[in-house]
Design a protein around this motif. Structure first.
Motif, short mmCIF file in Angstrom:
data_model
loop_
_atom_site.label_atom_id
_atom_site.label_comp_id
_atom_site.label_asym_id
_atom_site.label_seq_id
_atom_site.Cartn_x
_atom_site.Cartn_y
_atom_site.Cartn_z
N GLN A 130 -41.59 30.52 -105.16
CA GLN A 130 -42.66 29.60 -105.56
C GLN A 130 -42.99 28.70 -104.39
N TYR A 135 -38.48 35.75 -107.93
CA TYR A 135 -39.76 35.17 -107.56
C TYR A 135 -39.52 34.09 -106.50
N LYS A 179 -40.17 47.18 -105.59
CA LYS A 179 -40.79 46.08 -104.86
C LYS A 179 -41.83 45.39 -105.71
N GLY A 180 -41.90 44.07 -105.53
CA GLY A 180 -42.96 43.28 -106.12
C GLY A 180 -44.08 43.09 -105.11
N ASP A 181 -44.68 41.92 -105.12
CA ASP A 181 -45.82 41.67 -104.23
C ASP A 181 -45.43 41.21 -102.83
N TYR A 239 -38.06 43.55 -108.58
CA TYR A 239 -37.65 43.57 -109.96
C TYR A 239 -36.79 44.81 -110.22
N LEU A 288 -46.07 31.37 -108.37
CA LEU A 288 -44.91 32.26 -108.40
C LEU A 288 -45.32 33.66 -107.98
N GLN A 344 -43.83 37.60 -107.11
CA GLN A 344 -42.68 38.45 -107.38
C GLN A 344 -42.20 39.14 -106.10
#
Lengths: 114, 110
Positions: free
Chosen positions: A37, A35, A57-59, A48, A43, A45
């Motif tokens: 921040q 993550y 992939k996260g965001d 993962y 936070l 992402q």
């Protein structure tokens, strides 16, 4: 002691110089995540991993890479860092998610890209 | 779109003055809602997991509750050591991601 360890804690670098932030957990957790921040954004992402050799992939994955060759390690790689990647980064791990398990966080890496 | 909103952004309390923090969420099927405490320069520390509407969890001066649209973190008779940022996160049934709110920064004045 059960923990998630990130290194380094602080890192100052220049635009374009490749870097790696390491993350290791000693709890035998399947799930690991990165993550970032930022003030006012919370936070978010980046990537993962559900298990060894499985990453997603996260965001906000643009500009980052990860690998999961061993269960305990999940390094974050910035191939060509840019100033907009200046942020506070956290690695987290969890046992199998279907049991509603919380995330366990490391103490963070503060990255400054000039 | 899955979303978490926390309010207020900041809260100042006198020692002993009880209050509540709010976490409202929209998610496509809730797998779990999590509360964390974060101290300056440290990673978030897990406090509670809530799974279903009506559920309550307690730990010392903190009590978390859950409805279908929001969660509250009640702080009873807070002490200065309760000063921290409190984060709320939700996990949707459809995915393997956690969505975090931006947190409430709590300051308890002696």
């Amino acid at each position: 002691e059960a923990q998630v360890t990130q290194n380094p804690r602080y890192l100052i670098t220049v635009t374009g110089k490749k870097l790696t932030v390491t993350c290791s957990q000693n709890m035998n957790h399947e799930y690991m995540s990165w993550y970032r921040q930022d003030p006012g954004l919370g936070l978010r992402q980046i990537y993962y991993s559900m298990n060894v050799e499985v990453t997603d992939k996260g965001d906000v994955p643009e500009g980052y890479k990860v690998s999961r060759k061993e269960k305990r390690n999940f390094p974050l790689i910035l191939e060509s860092p840019s100033p907009n990647q200046t942020s506070l980064y956290f690695c987290a791990s969890s046992p199998l998610l279907e049991y509603n398990s919380p995330l366990h966080f490391g103490n963070g890496t503060r990255l400054t890209v000039t | 779109e899955d979303q978490v909103t926390q309010s207020p952004e900041a809260l100042r309390l006198q020692e002993g003055e009880s209050s509540s923090l709010n976490c409202s969420y929209t998610v496509s099927g809730l797998r779990g809602l999590f509360w964390y405490r974060q101290d300056p320069g440290k990673g978030p520390e897990f406090l509670f997991t809530l799974y279903s509407a009506g559920e309550e969890k307690e730990k010392e001066r903190l009590k978390a509750t859950l409805t279908k649209k929001e969660s509250f973190l009640h702080i009873t008779a807070p002490k200065p050591e309760d000063s921290a940022t409190y984060l709320c996160a939700v996990q949707a049934e459809t995915g393997n991601q956690f969505y975090f709110g931006t947190g409430t920064s709590l300051t308890v004045i002696p």
